[in-house]
Design a protein around this motif. Structure first.
Motif: not given
Length: 256
Positions: A126-139, A146-160
């Motif tokens: 998928h060509c998409d922003d990982i901050l907007d990508t739906p995530l579910s049922d992951a193992s 990758t995370l190093q290119f994400v704005e610092p204030d967006e990193r914790l919400p993404l990891l959550r």
């Protein structure tokens, strides 16, 4: 009528040698465009110590944590090295591998490599922003440099979001370039990294210009910051499973 192909006609190489920063003035902000996609395998092999070790180990870690009927995400998949490692790591389990990258040039070339691979596990890109990508049922989820290119204030919400999408017993593989707490240690790590690049054929001009370009978009953090954030996101176990100079890979596990 189309002409028959000429088997003796030379074909353009799929990848080129990284010379993007070999000319003075080539220090604009780094971006994952077509030029980078063409040289990316050479660039990352010669620039990231241990990358050729990390990729197959992602397959081994996936083998341990992948669960039947789950999704395995490669967020920031670039040309699909981690995607393919995960695909082979799931073995014969009923898993779907999902690669996501916001650079269309990367996704286009990634599709080529996925098509060449004969493992039966289904892969969707998928060509998409990982901050907007739906995530579910992951193992298993991978954030490989990758995370190093994400704005610092967006990193914790993404990891959550990754944690909340992860099944109990699932894991996150997080590879990053870090900075040291101590200035002297940081300088030594930087010098060793530059020695590594020189040993791989980069000139001092290339090293300097690429560093300048990356500093505009890549924001490294300390190991302690990464540990604390992963724990804040909810992961129970956080370990460093690999380090070479300032390049590390962490394994974060959700037990419940």
């Amino acid at each position: 009528m189309s002409r028959p192909s000429n088997p003796d006609r030379p074909k353009a190489p799929l990848f080129e040698t990284d010379r993007l920063y070999s000319q003075a003035g080539s220090d604009n902000a780094f971006r994952f465009d077509a030029a980078v996609a063409r040289v990316f395998p050479d660039m990352i092999r010669r620039s990231v110590p241990g990358y050729t070790t990390i990729i197959p180990m992602i397959g081994i870690i996936t083998d341990r944590f992948a669960q039947n009927g789950s999704h395995c995400y490669d967020l920031g998949c670039s040309l699909g090295a981690s995607t393919l490692a995960m695909r082979h790591g799931v073995g014969d389990r009923d898993c779907r591998i999902i690669g996501v990258d916001n650079a269309s040039d990367m996704i286009e070339r990634c599709q080529h490599f996925i098509a060449l691979d004969d493992h039966p596990a289904p892969v969707s890109l998928h060509c998409d922003d990982i901050l907007d990508t739906p995530l579910s049922d992951a193992s298993v989820t991978t954030l490989n440099f990758t995370l190093q290119f994400v704005e610092p204030d967006e990193r914790l919400p993404l990891l959550r979001r990754i944690f909340e999408a992860t099944r109990p017993g699932g894991a996150l593989i997080l590879s990053e370039k870090i900075r040291a707490e101590d200035e002297a240690e940081q300088q030594l790590q930087t010098d060793l990294h530059h020695d590594f690049k020189r040993a791989n054929g980069y000139s001092d001009l290339e090293i300097s210009q690429k560093r300048s370009a990356l500093e505009q978009v890549l924001i490294p953090e300390t190991l302690a910051t990464h540990r604390e954030r992963l724990e804040q996101a909810g992961f129970d176990t956080v370990i460093v499973w690999y380090q070479c100079f300032s390049f590390i890979s962490l394994l974060a596990v959700r037990s419940q």
